[in-house]
Design a protein around this motif. Structure first.
Motif, PDB file in Angstrom:
ATOM      1  N   ILE A   1      55.014  49.422  49.188  1.00  0.00           N
ATOM      2  CA  ILE A   1      55.508  48.165  48.623  1.00  0.00           C
ATOM      3  C   ILE A   1      55.006  47.984  47.182  1.00  0.00           C
ATOM      4  CG2 ILE A   1      55.482  45.642  48.829  1.00  0.00           C
ATOM      5  CD1 ILE A   1      55.027  46.119  51.901  1.00  0.00           C
ATOM      6  N   ILE A   2      53.733  48.322  46.978  1.00  0.00           N
ATOM      7  CA  ILE A   2      53.128  48.157  45.650  1.00  0.00           C
ATOM      8  C   ILE A   2      53.690  49.181  44.666  1.00  0.00           C
ATOM      9  CG2 ILE A   2      50.947  48.220  44.332  1.00  0.00           C
ATOM     10  CD1 ILE A   2      49.609  47.467  47.119  1.00  0.00           C
ATOM     11  N   GLY A   3      54.037  50.358  45.185  1.00  0.00           N
ATOM     12  CA  GLY A   3      54.576  51.414  44.343  1.00  0.00           C
ATOM     13  C   GLY A   3      53.523  52.402  43.871  1.00  0.00           C
ATOM     14  N   VAL A   4      52.500  52.604  44.727  1.00  0.00           N
ATOM     15  CA  VAL A   4      51.462  53.605  44.432  1.00  0.00           C
ATOM     16  C   VAL A   4      51.320  54.513  45.650  1.00  0.00           C
ATOM     17  CG1 VAL A   4      50.177  52.097  42.843  1.00  0.00           C
ATOM     18  CG2 VAL A   4      49.550  52.143  45.272  1.00  0.00           C
ATOM     19  N   GLY A   5      50.601  55.627  45.501  1.00  0.00           N
ATOM     20  CA  GLY A   5      50.360  56.518  46.626  1.00  0.00           C
ATOM     21  C   GLY A   5      49.298  55.929  47.550  1.00  0.00           C
ATOM     22  N   ARG A   6      49.250  56.404  48.812  1.00  0.00           N
ATOM     23  CA  ARG A   6      48.276  55.878  49.765  1.00  0.00           C
ATOM     24  C   ARG A   6      46.847  56.132  49.302  1.00  0.00           C
ATOM     25  NH1 ARG A   6      44.569  56.295  52.696  1.00  0.00           N
ATOM     26  NH2 ARG A   6      44.460  58.529  52.431  1.00  0.00           N
ATOM     27  N   ALA A   7      46.590  57.303  48.739  1.00  0.00           N
ATOM     28  CA  ALA A   7      45.240  57.626  48.259  1.00  0.00           C
ATOM     29  C   ALA A   7      44.822  56.672  47.139  1.00  0.00           C
ATOM     30  CB  ALA A   7      45.171  59.074  47.779  1.00  0.00           C
ATOM     31  N   HIS A   8      45.769  56.360  46.265  1.00  0.00           N
ATOM     32  CA  HIS A   8      45.500  55.426  45.172  1.00  0.00           C
ATOM     33  C   HIS A   8      45.196  54.032  45.728  1.00  0.00           C
ATOM     34  CE1 HIS A   8      46.953  53.691  41.025  1.00  0.00           C
ATOM     35  NE2 HIS A   8      45.718  53.348  41.324  1.00  0.00           N
ATOM     36  N   ALA A   9      45.994  53.600  46.704  1.00  0.00           N
ATOM     37  CA  ALA A   9      45.771  52.290  47.330  1.00  0.00           C
ATOM     38  C   ALA A   9      44.390  52.267  47.991  1.00  0.00           C
ATOM     39  CB  ALA A   9      46.861  51.997  48.360  1.00  0.00           C
ATOM     40  N   GLY A  10      44.032  53.372  48.636  1.00  0.00           N
ATOM     41  CA  GLY A  10      42.722  53.465  49.290  1.00  0.00           C
ATOM     42  C   GLY A  10      41.581  53.344  48.298  1.00  0.00           C
ATOM     43  N   SER A  11      41.705  54.018  47.164  1.00  0.00           N
ATOM     44  CA  SER A  11      40.631  53.952  46.169  1.00  0.00           C
ATOM     45  C   SER A  11      40.584  52.578  45.506  1.00  0.00           C
ATOM     46  CB  SER A  11      40.738  55.083  45.140  1.00  0.00           C
ATOM     47  OG  SER A  11      41.870  54.940  44.337  1.00  0.00           O
ATOM     48  N   MET A  12      41.729  51.897  45.437  1.00  0.00           N
ATOM     49  CA  MET A  12      41.753  50.516  44.939  1.00  0.00           C
ATOM     50  C   MET A  12      40.969  49.625  45.903  1.00  0.00           C
ATOM     51  SD  MET A  12      45.726  50.405  43.645  1.00  0.00           S
ATOM     52  CE  MET A  12      45.973  48.665  43.790  1.00  0.00           C
ATOM     53  N   GLU A  13      41.198  49.798  47.212  1.00  0.00           N
ATOM     54  CA  GLU A  13      40.505  48.991  48.213  1.00  0.00           C
ATOM     55  C   GLU A  13      39.004  49.278  48.245  1.00  0.00           C
ATOM     56  OE1 GLU A  13      42.229  48.962  52.129  1.00  0.00           O
ATOM     57  OE2 GLU A  13      44.100  48.087  51.404  1.00  0.00           O
ATOM     58  N   ARG A  14      38.623  50.487  47.872  1.00  0.00           N
ATOM     59  CA  ARG A  14      37.188  50.835  47.850  1.00  0.00           C
ATOM     60  C   ARG A  14      36.512  50.409  46.544  1.00  0.00           C
ATOM     61  NH1 ARG A  14      39.476  55.296  50.125  1.00  0.00           N
ATOM     62  NH2 ARG A  14      39.258  56.527  48.233  1.00  0.00           N
ATOM     63  N   GLY A  15      37.292  49.801  45.637  1.00  0.00           N
ATOM     64  CA  GLY A  15      36.728  49.329  44.381  1.00  0.00           C
ATOM     65  C   GLY A  15      36.446  50.440  43.398  1.00  0.00           C
ATOM     66  N   GLN A  16      37.208  51.536  43.519  1.00  0.00           N
ATOM     67  CA  GLN A  16      36.988  52.697  42.654  1.00  0.00           C
ATOM     68  C   GLN A  16      38.002  52.792  41.518  1.00  0.00           C
ATOM     69  OE1 GLN A  16      37.235  55.588  45.773  1.00  0.00           O
ATOM     70  NE2 GLN A  16      35.029  55.550  46.168  1.00  0.00           N
ATOM     71  N   GLN A  17      38.901  51.798  41.437  1.00  0.00           N
ATOM     72  CA  GLN A  17      39.940  51.833  40.405  1.00  0.00           C
ATOM     73  C   GLN A  17      39.776  50.671  39.439  1.00  0.00           C
ATOM     74  OE1 GLN A  17      42.549  54.040  39.893  1.00  0.00           O
ATOM     75  NE2 GLN A  17      41.717  55.311  41.494  1.00  0.00           N
ATOM     76  N   ASN A  18      39.980  50.935  38.181  1.00  0.00           N
ATOM     77  CA  ASN A  18      40.077  49.878  37.182  1.00  0.00           C
ATOM     78  C   ASN A  18      41.545  49.476  37.174  1.00  0.00           C
ATOM     79  OD1 ASN A  18      38.017  48.761  35.696  1.00  0.00           O
ATOM     80  ND2 ASN A  18      37.895  50.451  34.244  1.00  0.00           N
ATOM     81  N   VAL A  19      41.922  48.514  38.015  1.00  0.00           N
ATOM     82  CA  VAL A  19      43.346  48.188  38.123  1.00  0.00           C
ATOM     83  C   VAL A  19      43.806  47.415  36.891  1.00  0.00           C
ATOM     84  CG1 VAL A  19      43.324  48.186  40.651  1.00  0.00           C
ATOM     85  CG2 VAL A  19      43.037  46.043  39.427  1.00  0.00           C
ATOM     86  N   THR A  20      45.046  47.649  36.523  1.00  0.00           N
ATOM     87  CA  THR A  20      45.612  46.936  35.379  1.00  0.00           C
ATOM     88  C   THR A  20      46.059  45.557  35.838  1.00  0.00           C
ATOM     89  OG1 THR A  20      47.862  47.693  35.827  1.00  0.00           O
ATOM     90  CG2 THR A  20      46.493  49.102  34.397  1.00  0.00           C
ATOM     91  N   ILE A  21      46.288  44.683  34.901  1.00  0.00           N
ATOM     92  CA  ILE A  21      46.771  43.346  35.226  1.00  0.00           C
ATOM     93  C   ILE A  21      48.152  43.444  35.869  1.00  0.00           C
ATOM     94  CG2 ILE A  21      47.823  42.819  32.981  1.00  0.00           C
ATOM     95  CD1 ILE A  21      46.327  40.027  33.298  1.00  0.00           C
ATOM     96  N   LEU A  22      48.913  44.474  35.523  1.00  0.00           N
ATOM     97  CA  LEU A  22      50.229  44.682  36.121  1.00  0.00           C
ATOM     98  C   LEU A  22      50.095  45.026  37.607  1.00  0.00           C
ATOM     99  CD1 LEU A  22      53.265  44.755  35.562  1.00  0.00           C
ATOM    100  CD2 LEU A  22      53.025  47.177  35.023  1.00  0.00           C
ATOM    101  N   ILE A  23      49.150  45.909  37.940  1.00  0.00           N
ATOM    102  CA  ILE A  23      48.913  46.261  39.344  1.00  0.00           C
ATOM    103  C   ILE A  23      48.420  45.027  40.108  1.00  0.00           C
ATOM    104  CG2 ILE A  23      47.408  47.565  40.919  1.00  0.00           C
ATOM    105  CD1 ILE A  23      49.507  49.400  39.977  1.00  0.00           C
ATOM    106  N   LEU A  24      47.530  44.256  39.489  1.00  0.00           N
ATOM    107  CA  LEU A  24      47.044  43.009  40.102  1.00  0.00           C
ATOM    108  C   LEU A  24      48.238  42.135  40.493  1.00  0.00           C
ATOM    109  CD1 LEU A  24      44.782  40.844  40.686  1.00  0.00           C
ATOM    110  CD2 LEU A  24      45.023  40.180  38.302  1.00  0.00           C
ATOM    111  N   TRP A  25      49.173  41.983  39.575  1.00  0.00           N
ATOM    112  CA  TRP A  25      50.371  41.179  39.803  1.00  0.00           C
ATOM    113  C   TRP A  25      51.241  41.773  40.909  1.00  0.00           C
ATOM    114  CZ3 TRP A  25      52.173  36.565  39.235  1.00  0.00           C
ATOM    115  CH2 TRP A  25      53.548  36.315  39.265  1.00  0.00           C
TER     116      TRP A  25
END
Length: 93
Positions: A29-53
């Protein structure tokens, strides 16, 4: 305070679980890979304001909800007290 990436990650997982979505479904739904989503949830990504949105749009919450430190702390605390044991993977013999 808590690292903002961890705050986002805890809240992303909290909101995803509340929405009843798997990590795979959420990532799609977000438009990212599962591994990327996982690293976002683990706090390992500097997400952009666009991804936040995009995450807020995908989960039907406000962007501010994903940056709520008190909610992130409460969610993290609930995980440590109610963590179910991980399922052991069967090893083929």
């Amino acid at each position: 305070g808590m690292d903002i990436r961890k705050v986002f990650g805890h809240n992303m997982r909290r909101v995803r679980l509340a929405a009843g979505l798997s990590q795979e479904a959420a990532a799609e739904i977000i438009g990212v890979g599962r591994a990327h989503a996982g690293s976002m949830e683990r706090g390992q990504q500097n997400v952009t304001i666009l991804i936040l949105w995009q995450v807020a749009q995908a989960f039907g919450c406000r962007a501010a909800d994903l940056l709520d430190e008190a909610a992130a702390r409460a969610f993290a605390a609930s995980l440590t007290t109610t963590k179910a044991p991980r399922k052991r993977r069967r090893v083929a013999r």
